[in-house]
Scaffold this active site. Structure first.
Site, PDB file in Angstrom:
ATOM      1  N   LYS A  14       0.877  -1.185   0.000  1.00 51.20           N
ATOM      2  CA  LYS A  14       0.000   0.000   0.000  1.00 51.20           C
ATOM      3  C   LYS A  14       0.909   1.227   0.000  1.00 51.20           C
ATOM      4  O   LYS A  14       1.468   1.598   1.021  1.00 51.20           O
ATOM      5  CB  LYS A  14      -0.894  -0.067   1.244  1.00 51.20           C
ATOM      6  CG  LYS A  14      -1.397   1.242   1.817  1.00 51.20           C
ATOM      7  CD  LYS A  14      -2.305   2.039   0.920  1.00 51.20           C
ATOM      8  CE  LYS A  14      -2.665   3.345   1.614  1.00 51.20           C
ATOM      9  NZ  LYS A  14      -1.947   4.495   1.069  1.00 51.20           N
ATOM     10  N   GLY A  36       6.228   5.313   8.545  1.00 54.59           N
ATOM     11  CA  GLY A  36       5.365   6.494   8.519  1.00 54.59           C
ATOM     12  C   GLY A  36       5.309   7.157   9.877  1.00 54.59           C
ATOM     13  O   GLY A  36       6.281   7.100  10.643  1.00 54.59           O
ATOM     14  N   GLY A  65       1.492   4.338  13.322  1.00 59.62           N
ATOM     15  CA  GLY A  65       2.171   3.155  13.874  1.00 59.62           C
ATOM     16  C   GLY A  65       1.431   2.608  15.085  1.00 59.62           C
ATOM     17  O   GLY A  65       1.270   1.383  15.247  1.00 59.62           O
ATOM     18  N   GLU A  91       8.782   1.580  11.459  1.00 60.81           N
ATOM     19  CA  GLU A  91       9.815   2.606  11.333  1.00 60.81           C
ATOM     20  C   GLU A  91       9.083   3.937  11.347  1.00 60.81           C
ATOM     21  O   GLU A  91       8.405   4.280  10.383  1.00 60.81           O
ATOM     22  CB  GLU A  91      10.589   2.383  10.031  1.00 60.81           C
ATOM     23  CG  GLU A  91      11.975   2.967  10.090  1.00 60.81           C
ATOM     24  CD  GLU A  91      12.004   4.354   9.515  1.00 60.81           C
ATOM     25  OE1 GLU A  91      11.921   5.313  10.320  1.00 60.81           O
ATOM     26  OE2 GLU A  91      12.094   4.488   8.304  1.00 60.81           O
ATOM     27  N   CYS A 119      13.036  10.912   7.664  1.00 60.01           N
ATOM     28  CA  CYS A 119      12.764  10.560   9.068  1.00 60.01           C
ATOM     29  C   CYS A 119      13.995  10.764   9.939  1.00 60.01           C
ATOM     30  O   CYS A 119      13.883  11.066  11.120  1.00 60.01           O
ATOM     31  CB  CYS A 119      12.203   9.155   9.190  1.00 60.01           C
ATOM     32  SG  CYS A 119      12.855   8.030   7.993  1.00 60.01           S
ATOM     33  N   GLU A 153       8.133  16.365  15.520  1.00 58.93           N
ATOM     34  CA  GLU A 153       8.670  16.145  14.175  1.00 58.93           C
ATOM     35  C   GLU A 153       7.946  17.074  13.200  1.00 58.93           C
ATOM     36  O   GLU A 153       6.734  17.002  13.048  1.00 58.93           O
ATOM     37  CB  GLU A 153       8.454  14.685  13.766  1.00 58.93           C
ATOM     38  CG  GLU A 153       9.062  14.386  12.418  1.00 58.93           C
ATOM     39  CD  GLU A 153       8.972  12.907  12.030  1.00 58.93           C
ATOM     40  OE1 GLU A 153       7.871  12.343  12.115  1.00 58.93           O
ATOM     41  OE2 GLU A 153      10.008  12.348  11.645  1.00 58.93           O
TER      42      GLU A 153
HETATM   43  P1  NAP Z   1       1.198   8.430   7.656  1.00 56.97           P
HETATM   44  O1  NAP Z   1      -0.186   8.910   7.792  1.00 56.97           O
HETATM   45  O2  NAP Z   1       1.800   7.686   8.775  1.00 56.97           O
HETATM   46  O3  NAP Z   1       1.263   7.569   6.301  1.00 56.97           O
HETATM   47  C1  NAP Z   1       2.144   6.501   6.022  1.00 56.97           C
HETATM   48  C2  NAP Z   1       1.388   5.413   5.264  1.00 56.97           C
HETATM   49  O4  NAP Z   1       0.383   4.844   6.115  1.00 56.97           O
HETATM   50  C3  NAP Z   1       0.636   5.918   4.040  1.00 56.97           C
HETATM   51  O5  NAP Z   1       0.647   4.930   3.042  1.00 56.97           O
HETATM   52  C4  NAP Z   1      -0.747   6.129   4.584  1.00 56.97           C
HETATM   53  O6  NAP Z   1      -1.771   6.167   3.621  1.00 56.97           O
HETATM   54  C5  NAP Z   1      -0.874   4.923   5.482  1.00 56.97           C
HETATM   55  N1  NAP Z   1      -1.934   5.018   6.490  1.00 56.97           N
HETATM   56  C6  NAP Z   1      -2.536   6.113   6.995  1.00 56.97           C
HETATM   57  N2  NAP Z   1      -3.481   5.776   7.896  1.00 56.97           N
HETATM   58  C7  NAP Z   1      -3.478   4.428   7.965  1.00 56.97           C
HETATM   59  C8  NAP Z   1      -4.218   3.474   8.715  1.00 56.97           C
HETATM   60  N3  NAP Z   1      -5.161   3.835   9.580  1.00 56.97           N
HETATM   61  N4  NAP Z   1      -3.962   2.167   8.538  1.00 56.97           N
HETATM   62  C9  NAP Z   1      -2.999   1.772   7.681  1.00 56.97           C
HETATM   63  N5  NAP Z   1      -2.278   2.616   6.933  1.00 56.97           N
HETATM   64  C10 NAP Z   1      -2.501   3.938   7.081  1.00 56.97           C
HETATM   65  O7  NAP Z   1       2.133   9.623   7.312  1.00 56.97           O
HETATM   66  P2  NAP Z   1       1.707  10.931   6.496  1.00 56.97           P
HETATM   67  O8  NAP Z   1       0.315  11.340   6.819  1.00 56.97           O
HETATM   68  O9  NAP Z   1       2.027  10.701   5.096  1.00 56.97           O
HETATM   69  O10 NAP Z   1       2.697  11.967   7.119  1.00 56.97           O
HETATM   70  C11 NAP Z   1       2.409  12.497   8.402  1.00 56.97           C
HETATM   71  C12 NAP Z   1       3.650  12.628   9.201  1.00 56.97           C
HETATM   72  O11 NAP Z   1       4.272  11.340   9.352  1.00 56.97           O
HETATM   73  C13 NAP Z   1       4.745  13.463   8.587  1.00 56.97           C
HETATM   74  O12 NAP Z   1       4.555  14.811   8.760  1.00 56.97           O
HETATM   75  C14 NAP Z   1       5.949  12.931   9.316  1.00 56.97           C
HETATM   76  O13 NAP Z   1       6.045  13.524  10.564  1.00 56.97           O
HETATM   77  C15 NAP Z   1       5.648  11.470   9.471  1.00 56.97           C
HETATM   78  N6  NAP Z   1       6.306  10.643   8.440  1.00 56.97           N
HETATM   79  C16 NAP Z   1       7.364   9.884   8.801  1.00 56.97           C
HETATM   80  C17 NAP Z   1       8.007   9.120   7.850  1.00 56.97           C
HETATM   81  C18 NAP Z   1       9.165   8.267   8.178  1.00 56.97           C
HETATM   82  O14 NAP Z   1       9.886   7.873   7.274  1.00 56.97           O
HETATM   83  N7  NAP Z   1       9.388   7.904   9.420  1.00 56.97           N
HETATM   84  C19 NAP Z   1       7.583   9.145   6.537  1.00 56.97           C
HETATM   85  C20 NAP Z   1       6.487   9.932   6.183  1.00 56.97           C
HETATM   86  C21 NAP Z   1       5.867  10.659   7.163  1.00 56.97           C
HETATM   87  P3  NAP Z   1      -2.170   7.552   2.881  1.00 56.97           P
HETATM   88  O15 NAP Z   1      -1.488   7.437   1.595  1.00 56.97           O
HETATM   89  O16 NAP Z   1      -3.634   7.554   2.718  1.00 56.97           O
HETATM   90  O17 NAP Z   1      -1.711   8.679   3.715  1.00 56.97           O
END
Ligand code: NAP
Ligand code: MG
Length: 486
Positions: free
Chosen positions: A178, A231, A236, A253, A287, A387
């Site tokens: 996904k 993410g 997480g 992660e 990250c 973050e």
């Molecule tokens: P996120 O919401 O954690 O998204 C990561 C992945 O998880 C995406 O594919 C997302 O889908 C999916 N996801 C979202 N809700 C989910 C759920 N309930 N069940 C399963 N999967 C789900 O991250 P984001 O919204 O893109 O970014 C938000 C913040 O996360 C950033 O500002 C940053 O602080 C952090 N982040 C961290 C990393 C890292 O490498 N550690 C990477 C990206 C972001 P969608 O495509 O629909 O969003």
């Protein structure tokens, strides 16, 4: 406007539209225009992909192949990635705003490198014979886990996906990937290339769509045996709860707020250059971004001044231009998040010494933001604790080794850290004391397919890359006892 790129999901080896027929647009953050049209995957689509993965795993058509044969196919995938490098790089740049020179030279080749590493690793996955009490032949074997859900973010869409796909396939698992809704093209293309290389139908499925729909179905499904997620920490936590249903194996992660520490005895010119790179690389959407810069008090003012001058010159530009080194933020959401944190920092009393505002490249369009530096930051301010995931650096003063160890570890995160000093003893002492999964000494943001990578504390658990990920996540061991008493 250039023509929209159209892609379908890959389910059971076939290109599929969403069963509802719904699509969505992914946006080019440099132009704010649509870049690609993709299927809006539904619950039913996710379930279909999971069933296909389950059936392919249960048939053993992939896991029963000799490991060397799986390895050869993965090596072919790497070749195909490199043959299609330009197209993949344009997809990645168009959806995320990463400069084309980076996607061409870093994201795509490193993804290929991951496939090569795990192509070779496939034949090195084995158990042990263990001497036990009594007259027994006792051994362990390593076996694949089954169906794995791989959920990835938008900051390194191809690279992070490859870091999960390659070891999963090397070990004989079947997968449902996904990608992030806003950056799905390279994920879908990789599934196509895997089919072309000979990965059997149903083994590698990709479902585009929303995390709250597609992602959640994968997390909740009793047919999925494990989830590898990269993410945000909050998602997480949701995954840990959902995964409890059938006690899924998890690798998480998550976020970071990594300390980058400069001692007075460092090579200062290099430290300035690298401190800027540590936070501004990929517009801070990393990250491990070195977002908290700790500088020893006696050099703090001069260091901050030179660093701010450097940041002020690092202006973003059109990511499709070969000369651009910094692109726009990935989305409107991230742009607003960064703007909001900059406002908060000023209200909390920090001083902006570079950037702090939108950048116009001439078109008036795009989520371009100037590299931003704040001084007069203390470790209790929100910009030092939360973050931001953007090009915003907090510079914090420290007095000595013990003071900086305490401050660096005063965070809910524990992903990575940087240390700049010429003193070997100090470097290794601090490396031992920092609570982080990775420590870089006189370098920063280094990655390799062979190097284990992952976080501590609320940055998650489970190592990715290297052989460690195979032992920790992509295989399990089975113990076999054989009676030899005649
Ligand atoms: P996120 O919401 O954690 O998204 C990561 C992945 O998880 C995406 O594919 C997302 O889908 C999916 N996801 C979202 N809700 C989910 C759920 N309930 N069940 C399963 N999967 C789900 O991250 P984001 O919204 O893109 O970014 C938000 C913040 O996360 C950033 O500002 C940053 O602080 C952090 N982040 C961290 C990393 C890292 O490498 N550690 C990477 C990206 C972001 P969608 O495509 O629909 O969003
Ligand atoms: Mg989200």
């Amino acid at each position: 406007m250039p023509e929209l790129i159209k892609k379908q999901m890959i389910i059971d080896g076939k290109q599929e539209n969403a069963s509802s027929g719904e699509t969505y647009l992914s946006i080019n953050p440099a132009t704010e225009e649509g870049f690609a049209e993709l299927p809006q995957g539904s619950k039913a689509d996710a379930e279909k992909a999971i069933s296909a993965a389950r059936a392919s795993f249960d048939s053993e058509k992939w896991s029963s192949l000799p490991a060397g044969k799986r390895g050869k196919i993965l090596w072919k995938v790497a070749d195909l990635i490199m043959q299609n490098r330009r197209e993949l790089a344009e997809f990645e740049t168009g959806e995320t705003g990463k400069p084309i020179r980076e996607t061409m030279s870093i994201d795509i080749p490193m993804a290929a490198d991951l496939f090569r590493y795990y192509a070779g690793a496939a034949t090195k996955v084995h158990g042990e014979t263990i001497p036990v009490n009594g007259n027994f032949f006792h051994y362990t074997v390593r076996e694949p886990i089954g169906v794995l859900g791989l959920i990835v973010p938008w900051n390194f869409p191809m690279l992070i996906a490859a870091r999960k796909i390659a070891p999963a396939l090397a070990c004989g698992n079947s997968i449902v990937l996904k990608p992030a809704e806003i950056s799905s093209l390279t994920a879908i293309r990789m599934a196509e290339l895997c089919l072309e290389a000979g990965v059997p139908e149903g083994v590698f499925n990709v479902v585009s769509g929303k995390g709250s729909v597609v992602g959640q179905v994968i997390v909740d499904s009793p047919l999925v045996d494990g989830i590898s997620f990269t993410g945000s920490t909050s998602v997480g936590q949701t995954i840990m709860q959902g995964g409890a249903g059938n006690v899924k194996r998890l690798s998480l992660e998550l976020g970071g707020k990594s300390p980058n520490i400069v001692f007075v005895d460092a090579d200062i010119d290099t430290a300035i250059k690298m401190a800027a790179a540590a936070i501004f690389y990929n517009k801070g959407e990393v990250c491990t971004a070195g977002s908290r810069l700790f500088v020893e008090a006696s050099i703090h003012d001069e260091f901050a001044e030179k660093l701010s001058a450097r940041a002020a010159k690092m202006l973003p530009g059109d990511p499709m231009d070969e000369n651009t080194r910094l692109g726009p933020l990935v989305s409107k959401v991230q742009f607003e998040q960064v703007s909001e944190y900059v406002k908060i920092a000023s209200e909390d009393g920090a001083t902006v010494t570079a950037g702090g505002e939108k950048h116009d490249i001439g078109s008036g369009k795009g989520y371009f933001y100037k590299p931003t530096v704040f001084t007069n930051v203390n470790n209790d301010m929100r910009i030092a604790r939360e973050e931001i995931f953007g090009p915003v650096l907090s510079v914090i003063k420290f007095s000595d080794v013990h003071d900086v160890i305490q401050k660096a570890n005063d965070s809910i995160y524990g992903l990575a850290a940087g240390i700049w000093t010429r003193d070997i003893k100090k470097a290794h002492y601090v490396a031992q004391k920092i609570n982080a999964g990775t420590v870089w000494i006189n370098t920063y943001n280094m990655y390799d397919a062979a190097s284990p990578y992952g976080g501590n504390k609320m940055s998650g658990f489970g190592k990715e890359s290297g052989m460690e990920s195979i032992h920790e996540f992509y295989t399990r061991s089975k113990t076999v006892w054989v009676d030899l008493n005649f």
